[in-house]
Motif scaffolding. Structure first.
Motif, PDB file in Angstrom:
ATOM      1  N   PRO A   8       0.814  -1.219   0.000  1.00 25.71           N
ATOM      2  CA  PRO A   8       0.000   0.000   0.000  1.00 25.71           C
ATOM      3  C   PRO A   8       0.850   1.273   0.000  1.00 25.71           C
ATOM      4  CG  PRO A   8      -0.964  -1.585   1.501  1.00 25.71           C
ATOM      5  CD  PRO A   8       0.377  -2.133   1.075  1.00 25.71           C
ATOM      6  N   ASP A   9       1.931   1.285   0.779  1.00 24.72           N
ATOM      7  CA  ASP A   9       2.811   2.461   0.789  1.00 24.72           C
ATOM      8  C   ASP A   9       3.490   2.655  -0.565  1.00 24.72           C
ATOM      9  OD1 ASP A   9       2.114   2.918   3.414  1.00 24.72           O
ATOM     10  OD2 ASP A   9       3.981   2.115   4.254  1.00 24.72           O
ATOM     11  N   LEU A  10       3.938   1.550  -1.175  1.00 25.69           N
ATOM     12  CA  LEU A  10       4.560   1.653  -2.496  1.00 25.69           C
ATOM     13  C   LEU A  10       3.558   2.182  -3.518  1.00 25.69           C
ATOM     14  CD1 LEU A  10       6.663  -1.644  -2.706  1.00 25.69           C
ATOM     15  CD2 LEU A  10       7.519   0.681  -2.310  1.00 25.69           C
ATOM     16  N   ALA A  11       2.327   1.681  -3.466  1.00 28.37           N
ATOM     17  CA  ALA A  11       1.293   2.123  -4.410  1.00 28.37           C
ATOM     18  C   ALA A  11       0.957   3.598  -4.205  1.00 28.37           C
ATOM     19  CB  ALA A  11       0.042   1.267  -4.256  1.00 28.37           C
ATOM     20  N   ASP A  12       0.912   4.031  -2.946  1.00 29.35           N
ATOM     21  CA  ASP A  12       0.619   5.448  -2.672  1.00 29.35           C
ATOM     22  C   ASP A  12       1.706   6.357  -3.237  1.00 29.35           C
ATOM     23  OD1 ASP A  12      -1.624   4.615  -1.325  1.00 29.35           O
ATOM     24  OD2 ASP A  12      -0.849   5.069   0.681  1.00 29.35           O
ATOM     25  N   GLY A  13       2.945   5.895  -3.172  1.00 29.93           N
ATOM     26  CA  GLY A  13       4.066   6.709  -3.640  1.00 29.93           C
ATOM     27  C   GLY A  13       4.341   6.590  -5.123  1.00 29.93           C
ATOM     28  N   ALA A  14       3.712   5.632  -5.774  1.00 27.48           N
ATOM     29  CA  ALA A  14       3.967   5.401  -7.202  1.00 27.48           C
ATOM     30  C   ALA A  14       2.649   5.071  -7.905  1.00 27.48           C
ATOM     31  CB  ALA A  14       4.972   4.266  -7.380  1.00 27.48           C
ATOM     32  N   PRO A  15       1.885   6.088  -8.267  1.00 27.97           N
ATOM     33  CA  PRO A  15       0.584   5.842  -8.892  1.00 27.97           C
ATOM     34  C   PRO A  15       0.664   5.020 -10.182  1.00 27.97           C
ATOM     35  CG  PRO A  15       0.918   8.204  -8.476  1.00 27.97           C
ATOM     36  CD  PRO A  15       2.177   7.494  -8.096  1.00 27.97           C
ATOM     37  N   GLU A  16       1.863   4.965 -10.793  1.00 18.79           N
ATOM     38  CA  GLU A  16       2.008   4.165 -12.022  1.00 18.79           C
ATOM     39  C   GLU A  16       2.081   2.665 -11.740  1.00 18.79           C
ATOM     40  OE1 GLU A  16       6.155   5.041 -10.546  1.00 18.79           O
ATOM     41  OE2 GLU A  16       4.281   6.129 -10.657  1.00 18.79           O
ATOM     42  N   ALA A  17       2.286   2.283 -10.481  1.00 14.27           N
ATOM     43  CA  ALA A  17       2.320   0.854 -10.124  1.00 14.27           C
ATOM     44  C   ALA A  17       0.924   0.260 -10.325  1.00 14.27           C
ATOM     45  CB  ALA A  17       2.777   0.688  -8.679  1.00 14.27           C
ATOM     46  N   ARG A  18       0.904  -0.997 -10.772  1.00 14.41           N
ATOM     47  CA  ARG A  18      -0.360  -1.663 -11.077  1.00 14.41           C
ATOM     48  C   ARG A  18      -0.519  -2.883 -10.194  1.00 14.41           C
ATOM     49  NH1 ARG A  18       3.004  -1.097 -15.156  1.00 14.41           N
ATOM     50  NH2 ARG A  18       3.052  -3.274 -15.780  1.00 14.41           N
ATOM     51  N   ALA A  19      -1.704  -3.077  -9.646  1.00 15.71           N
ATOM     52  CA  ALA A  19      -1.976  -4.250  -8.818  1.00 15.71           C
ATOM     53  C   ALA A  19      -2.464  -5.403  -9.692  1.00 15.71           C
ATOM     54  CB  ALA A  19      -3.033  -3.924  -7.764  1.00 15.71           C
ATOM     55  N   LEU A 153       2.080  -6.025  -6.612  1.00 17.56           N
ATOM     56  CA  LEU A 153       2.227  -4.853  -7.471  1.00 17.56           C
ATOM     57  C   LEU A 153       3.241  -5.139  -8.561  1.00 17.56           C
ATOM     58  CD1 LEU A 153       2.562  -1.777  -5.059  1.00 17.56           C
ATOM     59  CD2 LEU A 153       0.614  -2.347  -6.514  1.00 17.56           C
ATOM     60  N   VAL A 154       3.033  -4.516  -9.724  1.00 20.02           N
ATOM     61  CA  VAL A 154       3.996  -4.598 -10.820  1.00 20.02           C
ATOM     62  C   VAL A 154       4.290  -3.179 -11.291  1.00 20.02           C
ATOM     63  CG1 VAL A 154       2.201  -4.951 -12.564  1.00 20.02           C
ATOM     64  CG2 VAL A 154       4.517  -5.678 -13.048  1.00 20.02           C
ATOM     65  N   SER A 155       5.545  -2.952 -11.645  1.00 21.29           N
ATOM     66  CA  SER A 155       5.958  -1.640 -12.126  1.00 21.29           C
ATOM     67  C   SER A 155       7.066  -1.823 -13.151  1.00 21.29           C
ATOM     68  CB  SER A 155       6.471  -0.792 -10.950  1.00 21.29           C
ATOM     69  OG  SER A 155       6.981   0.433 -11.413  1.00 21.29           O
ATOM     70  N   SER A 156       7.067  -0.962 -14.159  1.00 16.98           N
ATOM     71  CA  SER A 156       8.153  -1.036 -15.140  1.00 16.98           C
ATOM     72  C   SER A 156       9.431  -0.408 -14.595  1.00 16.98           C
ATOM     73  CB  SER A 156       7.734  -0.373 -16.455  1.00 16.98           C
ATOM     74  OG  SER A 156       7.330   0.963 -16.217  1.00 16.98           O
ATOM     75  N   GLU A 157       9.319   0.350 -13.504  1.00 19.94           N
ATOM     76  CA  GLU A 157      10.465   0.971 -12.849  1.00 19.94           C
ATOM     77  C   GLU A 157      10.583   0.443 -11.420  1.00 19.94           C
ATOM     78  OE1 GLU A 157      12.456   3.159 -14.467  1.00 19.94           O
ATOM     79  OE2 GLU A 157      11.177   2.984 -16.245  1.00 19.94           O
ATOM     80  N   ALA A 158      11.801   0.401 -10.905  1.00 20.35           N
ATOM     81  CA  ALA A 158      12.005  -0.013  -9.504  1.00 20.35           C
ATOM     82  C   ALA A 158      11.350   1.009  -8.582  1.00 20.35           C
ATOM     83  CB  ALA A 158      13.490  -0.137  -9.190  1.00 20.35           C
ATOM     84  N   LEU A 159      10.597   0.527  -7.607  1.00 27.32           N
ATOM     85  CA  LEU A 159       9.936   1.404  -6.641  1.00 27.32           C
ATOM     86  C   LEU A 159      10.768   1.579  -5.395  1.00 27.32           C
ATOM     87  CD1 LEU A 159       6.264   0.097  -6.945  1.00 27.32           C
ATOM     88  CD2 LEU A 159       7.405   1.938  -8.218  1.00 27.32           C
ATOM     89  N   GLN A 160      11.726   0.697  -5.212  1.00 21.58           N
ATOM     90  CA  GLN A 160      12.710   0.783  -4.129  1.00 21.58           C
ATOM     91  C   GLN A 160      13.821  -0.185  -4.496  1.00 21.58           C
ATOM     92  OE1 GLN A 160      10.757  -0.587  -0.505  1.00 21.58           O
ATOM     93  NE2 GLN A 160      11.773  -2.537  -0.726  1.00 21.58           N
ATOM     94  N   PRO A 161      14.987  -0.054  -3.881  1.00 22.95           N
ATOM     95  CA  PRO A 161      16.081  -0.988  -4.202  1.00 22.95           C
ATOM     96  C   PRO A 161      15.683  -2.425  -3.893  1.00 22.95           C
ATOM     97  CG  PRO A 161      16.895   0.875  -2.919  1.00 22.95           C
ATOM     98  CD  PRO A 161      15.396   0.957  -2.915  1.00 22.95           C
ATOM     99  N   LEU A 162      16.077  -3.334  -4.775  1.00 21.08           N
ATOM    100  CA  LEU A 162      15.784  -4.761  -4.556  1.00 21.08           C
ATOM    101  C   LEU A 162      16.851  -5.400  -3.692  1.00 21.08           C
ATOM    102  CD1 LEU A 162      14.608  -5.770  -8.134  1.00 21.08           C
ATOM    103  CD2 LEU A 162      13.214  -5.209  -6.179  1.00 21.08           C
TER     104      LEU A 162
END
Length: 162
Positions: A8-19, A153-162
């Motif tokens: 949820p925090d990642l999604a809030d910070g990255a609206p481009e992320a898709r569930a 969640l899926v994103s074409s960009e990293a939302l945080q370091p892996l």
């Protein structure tokens, strides 16, 4: 790779992320995991899943479009143990798994739609590294996957370091 974050925090910070919109169940011992996706499309045949978990995972996540079938398990204890041994972070399976009592003891993230005691037929079918649609969202090999108890969640960009 096992991580600590909140989808949820990642999604809030990255609206481009898709569930990936499904009612995911956790089957592995790791409940929060992330990594780069490798996609597979197969229906009631886990030949390609078997082949891939025997290769080095390098912290990746195998994203399996199993057509949402719950008639055959695409992952069991032996393949999951091989995934752990070869460094896979986890699997997200739009389909079923089996050997759930053992899966929950393995250091692996496993999200699936349900469980089924029946194994698949091995017909050598399936495709890898193709765009797959799961839960209304397209996932491509190379996308970033973040999974926890809230969902995937899926994103074409990293939302945080892996």
């Amino acid at each position: 790779m096992s991580a600590v974050f909140s989808t949820p925090d990642l999604a809030d910070g990255a609206p481009e992320a898709r569930a990936l919109l499904h009612s995911w169940q956790d089957f592995g011992a790791v409940r929060c995991f992330s990594g780069v996706a490798l996609t597979v499309k197969c229906f009631e045949d886990n030949s390609l899943v078997k082949e891939l978990v025997q290769q080095q995972g390098d912290g990746r996540i195998l994203v399996v479009d199993g057509g949402c079938s719950l008639r055959r398990a695409l992952l069991g204890d032996q393949l999951a143990a091989k995934a752990v041994e070869n460094g896979w972070s986890g699997l997200v399976i739009a389909g079923a798994v089996r050997d759930v009592e053992i899966l929950e003891t393995l250091d692996l993230g496993v999200k699936a739609l349900g469980a089924c005691p029946q194994k698949t037929d091995k017909r050598g079918e399936g495709q890898r590294d193709i765009p797959v649609e799961i839960g209304g969202t397209t996932v491509r090999s190379g996308d970033y996957i973040y999974a926890d108890r809230n969902g995937v969640l899926v994103s074409s960009e990293a939302l945080q370091p892996l």
